[in-house]
Design an enzyme around this catalytic site. Sequence first.
Site, PDB file in Angstrom:
ATOM      1  N   ASN A 220       0.849  -1.191   0.000  1.00  0.00           N
ATOM      2  CA  ASN A 220       0.000   0.000   0.000  1.00  0.00           C
ATOM      3  C   ASN A 220       0.885   1.242   0.000  1.00  0.00           C
ATOM      4  O   ASN A 220       2.115   1.133  -0.008  1.00  0.00           O
ATOM      5  CB  ASN A 220      -0.946  -0.019   1.206  1.00  0.00           C
ATOM      6  CG  ASN A 220      -0.176  -0.115   2.495  1.00  0.00           C
ATOM      7  OD1 ASN A 220       0.563   0.788   2.852  1.00  0.00           O
ATOM      8  ND2 ASN A 220      -0.321  -1.239   3.194  1.00  0.00           N
ATOM      9  N   ASP A 289      -3.971  -6.560   4.854  1.00  0.00           N
ATOM     10  CA  ASP A 289      -4.895  -7.479   5.524  1.00  0.00           C
ATOM     11  C   ASP A 289      -4.785  -8.900   4.983  1.00  0.00           C
ATOM     12  O   ASP A 289      -5.084  -9.853   5.693  1.00  0.00           O
ATOM     13  CB  ASP A 289      -6.344  -6.984   5.343  1.00  0.00           C
ATOM     14  CG  ASP A 289      -6.572  -5.690   6.101  1.00  0.00           C
ATOM     15  OD1 ASP A 289      -6.117  -5.599   7.242  1.00  0.00           O
ATOM     16  OD2 ASP A 289      -7.190  -4.771   5.530  1.00  0.00           O
ATOM     17  N   LYS A 299      10.243 -15.312 -10.994  1.00  0.00           N
ATOM     18  CA  LYS A 299       9.267 -14.414 -11.626  1.00  0.00           C
ATOM     19  C   LYS A 299       8.259 -15.226 -12.434  1.00  0.00           C
ATOM     20  O   LYS A 299       8.662 -16.095 -13.231  1.00  0.00           O
ATOM     21  CB  LYS A 299      10.017 -13.447 -12.547  1.00  0.00           C
ATOM     22  CG  LYS A 299       9.101 -12.430 -13.189  1.00  0.00           C
ATOM     23  CD  LYS A 299       9.870 -11.489 -14.105  1.00  0.00           C
ATOM     24  CE  LYS A 299       8.899 -10.570 -14.825  1.00  0.00           C
ATOM     25  NZ  LYS A 299       9.550  -9.797 -15.862  1.00  0.00           N
ATOM     26  N   PHE A 337      -4.237   2.951  15.038  1.00  0.00           N
ATOM     27  CA  PHE A 337      -4.652   3.976  14.082  1.00  0.00           C
ATOM     28  C   PHE A 337      -5.850   3.464  13.294  1.00  0.00           C
ATOM     29  O   PHE A 337      -6.022   2.250  13.157  1.00  0.00           O
ATOM     30  CB  PHE A 337      -3.505   4.297  13.113  1.00  0.00           C
ATOM     31  CG  PHE A 337      -2.567   5.347  13.659  1.00  0.00           C
ATOM     32  CD1 PHE A 337      -1.745   5.075  14.739  1.00  0.00           C
ATOM     33  CD2 PHE A 337      -2.511   6.611  13.095  1.00  0.00           C
ATOM     34  CE1 PHE A 337      -0.894   6.035  15.258  1.00  0.00           C
ATOM     35  CE2 PHE A 337      -1.667   7.590  13.591  1.00  0.00           C
ATOM     36  CZ  PHE A 337      -0.856   7.303  14.670  1.00  0.00           C
TER      37      PHE A 337
END
Length: 408
Positions: A220, A289, A299, A337
């Site tokens: 993120n 999450d 890869k 938070f």
Amino acid sequence: MDVKKVLLGVTGGIAAYKSAEICRALQKKGIDVRVIMTENATRFISPLTFVALSGHDVHSDLFEDPKEPILHIDLARDSDLFLIAPCTANMLAKIANGIADDLMSSTALAMASPVIVAPAMNVHMYENAATQHNLCVCRQRGIHIVEPAQGRLACGDEGRGKLADVDDIVSYASSVLFSIDDASDETCKEEDDHDLCGMKILITAGPTVEPIDAVRSITNRSSGKMGYAIADCAKRRGADVVLVSGPVSIDAPAGVDLIKVETAEEMLSSCEDPFTQSDIAVFCAAVADLRPLKSFDRKLKKGIDDEALSTIDLVPNPDIIATLAAKKRDDQVVVGFAAETDDVIENAKQKLNAKHADMIVANKVGGGLAFGCDDDEVSFVTEDDVLSLPLMDKAQIADRLLDQVLKC
Ligand code: CTP
């Protein structure tokens, strides 16, 4: 306790009428308010209003009384705090540059106690590089800024520039006054920055990175700035700090014990020991999450691994704060938070229970706030209180957060 004295500076903007409300709200908190005005402010609101409200003379001229040639020095000496609200772009520029050519700017320069400015101006004046530079200079010199709010401005433009909410200005001013008292009450420090001496603090920060293959991952946009600001502030205030961080591009503050991790599982296992030893734990990381059930060391290639690339099975990551806080000691304070786009306070209250936290720092994401910014607008949500702060930089939020934790 002595009655606190606030000097309220009113400069010449349309929001000058709100200074009367600020004056009353400060008085309701038992604070003695004196008022000075710029000449231009007297065009917007009569000095008589403030004479009647404050019960003191109102000054605007540096040389109005020949018997009192050093009025600015006397006012500065006799005030615990100087609050300039509203503060025009012009006054901000004078303060940033140390100009002292009238009563207001001379008094600001003479203040040894804290100065707070609450700017209010047209959005383009506010966004002008000169004003932004002046704000930055003021901040660096320790002047507190109560950022203006967004909205429709008196001139008809839309954007940031409205004087901040009166309640926010008053609550900010009284908390600055209050922290002056806190600082002088402390016993384990010589200055106000050692009030966490002897305490151990665990902080998580940054994003986690959950690998899909050797080059792809789920992550993120957390910059880590908030967690690193808390680590820096806690260290400055004398704490022993363990910072468990996902990958970020900022340097760890000097003197903190940095543990670098990538995944949520690594973050949890790195936190376990420091958590049991901590007095305070602040979980600021933006933990993914979910993680891929299977991750590949090589890869994945189009045409060969199409199935693996198009269907990634995900499994939940451990909830780090909830796992650790479930076994917290009574004397430990746990802070989480909550970054939310909607129903910010409601969601934060739910997280307070779900995460077994003592306090949740709630912030609204989107609209340019939170991720990657230097400023943020947060609320401290506890079982029986919600304290909302105006927009301020993350270093200031870190300081206020630690003040609040000490009160827990
Ligand atoms: N957190 C954590 N471990 C997780 C997820 C979140 O420790 N696996 C912590 C964060 O560091 C933060 C708090 O939980 O202190 C809330 O994080 P947030 O992402 O807002 O909430 P979630 O629990 O992920 O819930 P949702 O995404 O549904 O809002």
